[in-house]
Scaffold this motif. Sequence first.
Motif, PDB file in Angstrom:
ATOM      1  N   ASP A  52       0.811  -1.222   0.000  1.00  0.00           N
ATOM      2  CA  ASP A  52       0.000   0.000   0.000  1.00  0.00           C
ATOM      3  C   ASP A  52       0.846   1.275   0.000  1.00  0.00           C
ATOM      4  N   ARG A  54       3.492   1.503  -2.117  1.00  0.00           N
ATOM      5  CA  ARG A  54       4.069   1.554  -3.460  1.00  0.00           C
ATOM      6  C   ARG A  54       3.168   2.354  -4.408  1.00  0.00           C
ATOM      7  N   PHE A  55       3.692   2.647  -5.579  1.00  0.00           N
ATOM      8  CA  PHE A  55       2.899   3.320  -6.607  1.00  0.00           C
ATOM      9  C   PHE A  55       1.752   2.413  -7.025  1.00  0.00           C
ATOM     10  N   ASP A  56       0.641   3.031  -7.393  1.00  0.00           N
ATOM     11  CA  ASP A  56      -0.521   2.263  -7.836  1.00  0.00           C
ATOM     12  C   ASP A  56      -0.334   1.690  -9.229  1.00  0.00           C
ATOM     13  N   SER A  57       0.509   2.329 -10.035  1.00  0.00           N
ATOM     14  CA  SER A  57       0.708   1.856 -11.408  1.00  0.00           C
ATOM     15  C   SER A  57       2.087   2.272 -11.904  1.00  0.00           C
ATOM     16  N   VAL A  58       2.491   1.678 -13.004  1.00  0.00           N
ATOM     17  CA  VAL A  58       3.753   2.044 -13.630  1.00  0.00           C
ATOM     18  C   VAL A  58       3.674   3.502 -14.107  1.00  0.00           C
ATOM     19  N   ALA A  59       2.503   3.901 -14.555  1.00  0.00           N
ATOM     20  CA  ALA A  59       2.320   5.289 -15.000  1.00  0.00           C
ATOM     21  C   ALA A  59       2.580   6.261 -13.851  1.00  0.00           C
ATOM     22  N   ASP A  60       2.099   5.938 -12.649  1.00  0.00           N
ATOM     23  CA  ASP A  60       2.357   6.791 -11.482  1.00  0.00           C
ATOM     24  C   ASP A  60       3.844   6.847 -11.180  1.00  0.00           C
ATOM     25  N   ARG A  63       5.621   9.105 -13.605  1.00  0.00           N
ATOM     26  CA  ARG A  63       5.385  10.531 -13.353  1.00  0.00           C
ATOM     27  C   ARG A  63       6.126  11.061 -12.133  1.00  0.00           C
TER      28      ARG A  63
END
Length: 64
Positions: A52, A54-60, A63
């Motif tokens: 919880d 970590r980033f939610d997605s590779v896109a996050d 960025r």
Amino acid sequence: MLAGTLPFAGPTAAAVIAARLSVAPPSVRAARPEVSDAHDQALRRALALRVDERFDSVADFARA
């Protein structure tokens, strides 16, 4: 490898896995002070022990 070393090490694969699951990742800046604080923080978040955190997605992550 950004830091020039592996973030987790051990004499066996099991030891490396145990370290990954129980030890916070080291700061990349400890090995490479020229790495920006923002990049260091992004890498530490990507490798956080708790999912919880970590980033939610590779896109996050991209960025960050």
